[in-house]
Scaffold this motif. Structure first.
Motif, PDB file in Angstrom:
ATOM      1  N   PRO A 176      -2.309   5.537   1.142  1.00  0.00           N
ATOM      2  CA  PRO A 176      -3.106   5.517  -0.077  1.00  0.00           C
ATOM      3  C   PRO A 176      -3.738   6.844  -0.491  1.00  0.00           C
ATOM      4  O   PRO A 176      -4.032   7.028  -1.660  1.00  0.00           O
ATOM      5  N   GLY A 229      -6.789  -6.069  -2.327  1.00  0.00           N
ATOM      6  CA  GLY A 229      -6.451  -4.674  -2.057  1.00  0.00           C
ATOM      7  C   GLY A 229      -5.462  -4.103  -3.045  1.00  0.00           C
ATOM      8  O   GLY A 229      -5.743  -3.128  -3.751  1.00  0.00           O
ATOM      9  N   SER A 230      -4.283  -4.730  -3.133  1.00  0.00           N
ATOM     10  CA  SER A 230      -3.245  -4.162  -4.001  1.00  0.00           C
ATOM     11  C   SER A 230      -3.599  -4.334  -5.466  1.00  0.00           C
ATOM     12  O   SER A 230      -3.282  -3.479  -6.298  1.00  0.00           O
ATOM     13  N   ARG A 236      -6.516   3.148   6.736  1.00  0.00           N
ATOM     14  CA  ARG A 236      -7.454   2.753   7.790  1.00  0.00           C
ATOM     15  C   ARG A 236      -8.049   1.397   7.451  1.00  0.00           C
ATOM     16  O   ARG A 236      -8.590   1.200   6.359  1.00  0.00           O
ATOM     17  N   GLU A 292     -11.233   0.236   5.301  1.00  0.00           N
ATOM     18  CA  GLU A 292     -11.590   1.327   4.390  1.00  0.00           C
ATOM     19  C   GLU A 292     -10.523   1.389   3.301  1.00  0.00           C
ATOM     20  O   GLU A 292     -10.581   0.627   2.346  1.00  0.00           O
ATOM     21  N   THR A 293      -9.554   2.263   3.482  1.00  0.00           N
ATOM     22  CA  THR A 293      -8.502   2.346   2.462  1.00  0.00           C
ATOM     23  C   THR A 293      -7.554   1.155   2.539  1.00  0.00           C
ATOM     24  O   THR A 293      -6.981   0.751   1.535  1.00  0.00           O
ATOM     25  N   ARG A 340      -7.283  -2.748   2.962  1.00  0.00           N
ATOM     26  CA  ARG A 340      -8.198  -3.881   2.845  1.00  0.00           C
ATOM     27  C   ARG A 340      -7.657  -5.113   3.579  1.00  0.00           C
ATOM     28  O   ARG A 340      -8.123  -6.231   3.329  1.00  0.00           O
ATOM     29  N   THR A 375      -2.612  -0.860   0.879  1.00  0.00           N
ATOM     30  CA  THR A 375      -4.007  -1.122   0.514  1.00  0.00           C
ATOM     31  C   THR A 375      -4.341  -2.604   0.410  1.00  0.00           C
ATOM     32  O   THR A 375      -5.503  -2.969   0.228  1.00  0.00           O
ATOM     33  N   THR A 376      -3.350  -3.454   0.527  1.00  0.00           N
ATOM     34  CA  THR A 376      -3.531  -4.881   0.256  1.00  0.00           C
ATOM     35  C   THR A 376      -4.440  -5.587   1.270  1.00  0.00           C
ATOM     36  O   THR A 376      -4.602  -5.118   2.401  1.00  0.00           O
ATOM     37  N   THR A 377      -4.965  -6.722   0.850  1.00  0.00           N
ATOM     38  CA  THR A 377      -5.687  -7.601   1.778  1.00  0.00           C
ATOM     39  C   THR A 377      -4.719  -8.308   2.728  1.00  0.00           C
ATOM     40  O   THR A 377      -5.138  -8.841   3.760  1.00  0.00           O
TER      41      THR A 377
END
Lengths: 184, 354
Positions: free
Chosen positions: B62, A104-105, B162, B165-166, B168, B108-110
């Motif tokens: 994001p 993601g990041s 979310r 979606e945005t 991850r 936004t990170t996993t």
């Protein structure tokens, strides 16, 4: 208990996204001869480091000079130095490949650094894995660069044998050049 | 002067179940019931703000949603905040927007990482911010349950975060509903977290930590406080910590919540918090041969291995951050592991001038 049919008025809690304000995407529109092509890697992703090494070899073979840059941090002193290095690198290259978006990041920062390159009016190709393609395109749009070129690679790349990664590098190289706008 | 609201008006059912269903359909919330943001409630919230409704506090990633005080107030109403708690929400958002917190990456990170709010100052009792038994969940203080939730809703509704979606995030974590607790300053033998950052004890201060989760530690075997602190250091330096993924050990903090009984024991050999941090840092490492051979090489390539074979979790003692809170039952501590690429941020809670 019966449900009431009365209506009340509330205020919508969501923000309206900023205007699209999409910036133009640049393309090389030239052959590789005499051009300096940048390759931005991230210390986290060995698969992309190997692919980028392969592409550097191909690019040099095809007449370009290559300039690698590697990032490591997102914040703090290291993050500041990385972003400064990307800025300097963007000034020196004629275009470049920026990866890898496979989390993601790291996808967000892949797009961020691609946008930096585009802001120098140089063509950028963001390299992301398929699982993160929609995220990459969203982030590009949120940063006002919805037309940013995105090269979508198989997912996952990590944990594949080196030979397989070299094959992927070979297979995707023509597409990478096409997205950069290299003319034969 | 009464604020003029400019956000879009929407008609919804006054029936609680129909409203709840509508809020889920519109994706305004976290699945739990929300308070309808009617004008009178939003205006009451705004009256507690030091800034006017149209003031822009920043742009939340994001999706780079513009965070006006009005929109933040609407989300605070949704979360069930009382107006007096709204300045704490604003301070938390200010801290999140500091570049060092890395909202761009963290939203936004996993990773499971999410803003964890730690409050210092007199407002803890007035607002129901839990800092004693069950402070990280279960105590049920209104402030703890709604301030963190308001921040989460702001990230969702203004920042557009979310899951799937945005954002991850692979797993998320319970704190993504919102997490806010206080430090039990009165039972701490050390200067508070806010004081150590240079803030006065009379100020209300919010610290925002990008925490990956609550990692529980327990002990009944070690009477010597040094032995116990040594094992805490070893436990937080677990080999799959994010802090071992990075090539940069200078970023990120691990918050270590210590119960007041243990804190008193630790304070005998370590009367200053900085001494605790130094001792933790001295022992928060693992031997390089703990890792498989290939991983060893990667750590060496990233210059993470000292000449004596120690792989330190972090680069400096101040990255290991003790906070005193929790019940008097002792026996437990909680580590809040770091995402790594995020730095603790703090903001003073500001209220309207009288």
């Amino acid at each position: 208990m019966s449900a009431t049919s009365d209506l009340i008025t509330i205020r919508r809690p969501t923000a309206v996204p900023p205007p699209a304000n999409q910036a133009p995407a640049f393309t090389l529109d030239a052959s590789l001869a005499g051009k300096t092509i940048g390759l931005r890697t991230d210390m986290a992703w060995r698969s992309w480091q190997l692919i980028a090494e392969e592409w550097a070899r191909f690019l040099e073979r095809d007449g370009a000079t290559t300039l690698p840059v590697e990032t490591m941090s997102q914040v703090g002193k290291g993050g500041h130095e990385d972003r400064t290095r990307i800025d300097t690198w963007s000034e020196k290259v004629d275009g470049g490949f920026v990866g890898l978006g496979t989390c993601g990041s790291c996808t967000s920062f892949t797009i961020h650094d691609s946008v930096t390159l585009e802001q120098h009016e140089k063509p950028a190709v963001a390299v992301v894995c398929s699982e993160f393609e929609s995220h990459a395109r969203n982030m590009a749009r949120f940063l006002g660069h919805g037309d940013l070129k995105v090269l979508v690679m198989p997912y996952p790349l990590e944990a594949r044998p080196d030979d397989e990664l070299r094959q992927i590098a070979l297979e995707y190289y023509p597409q990478a050049l096409a997205l950069l706008g290299v003319q034969s | 002067m009464t604020a003029v609201l400019t956000s879009e008006q929407v008609e919804v059912s006054a029936d609680p179940e129909a409203w709840h269903a509508r809020s889920i359909e519109e994706r305004w919330g976290d699945g739990a019931p929300l308070i309808p943001p009617t004008d009178d409630r939003v205006l009451a919230m705004l009256a507690a703000s030091p800034e006017p409704a149209d003031h822009v506090i920043g742009v939340l990633p994001p999706q780079h949603g513009v965070a006006t005080i009005e929109l933040l107030a609407i989300n605070a109403v949704l979360a069930g905040c009382e107006p007096a708690a709204f300045p704490v929400v604003l301070a938390a958002i200010e801290a999140i927007l500091e570049p060092g917190w890395n909202a761009f990456g963290l939203t936004t990170t996993t990773s499971s990482v999410f803003p964890m709010l730690i409050v210092n100052g007199p407002c803890r009792d007035d607002l129901g911010i839990d800092y004693r038994a069950g402070c990280m969940g279960g105590a049920g203080g209104r402030g703890s349950m709604t301030i963190g939730r308001a921040v989460a809703l702001c990230l969702r509704n203004i920042g557009g975060q979310r899951a799937g979606e945005t954002s991850r995030s692979v797993f998320g974590q319970p704190a993504r509903f919102g997490m806010c607790f206080g430090e039990w300053e009165e039972r701490s033998p050390w200067a508070s977290l806010a004081q150590r950052a240079g803030f006065g004890a009379d100020l209300d201060v919010v610290t925002v930590h990008g925490g990956k989760g609550t990692y529980p530690l327990a002990d009944i075997h070690n009477d010597d406080p040094r032995d116990l602190l040594y094992l805490i250091a070893k436990s937080v330096a677990f080999p799959l910590s994010n802090l071992y993924l990075s090539g940069n050990p200078e970023n990120g903090q691990v918050v270590i919540a210590i119960n007041p009984v243990w804190a008193d024991r630790f304070a005998v050999p370590f009367p200053e918090a900085e001494q605790v941090q130094e001792f933790l840092w001295e022992h928060a490492w693992q031997p390089i041969d703990l890792w498989p051979a290939h991983n060893q090489q990667m750590l060496r390539d990233r210059d993470r291995v000292a000449n004596d074979g120690k792989v330190r979790l972090v680069g400096r003692p101040d990255q290991l951050v003790p906070v005193v809170c929790g019940g008097l039952g002792s026996l437990h501590a909680v580590a809040l592991p770091s995402f790594g690429e995020s730095q603790l941020q703090q903001a003073v809670v500001r209220r309207p001038s009288a």
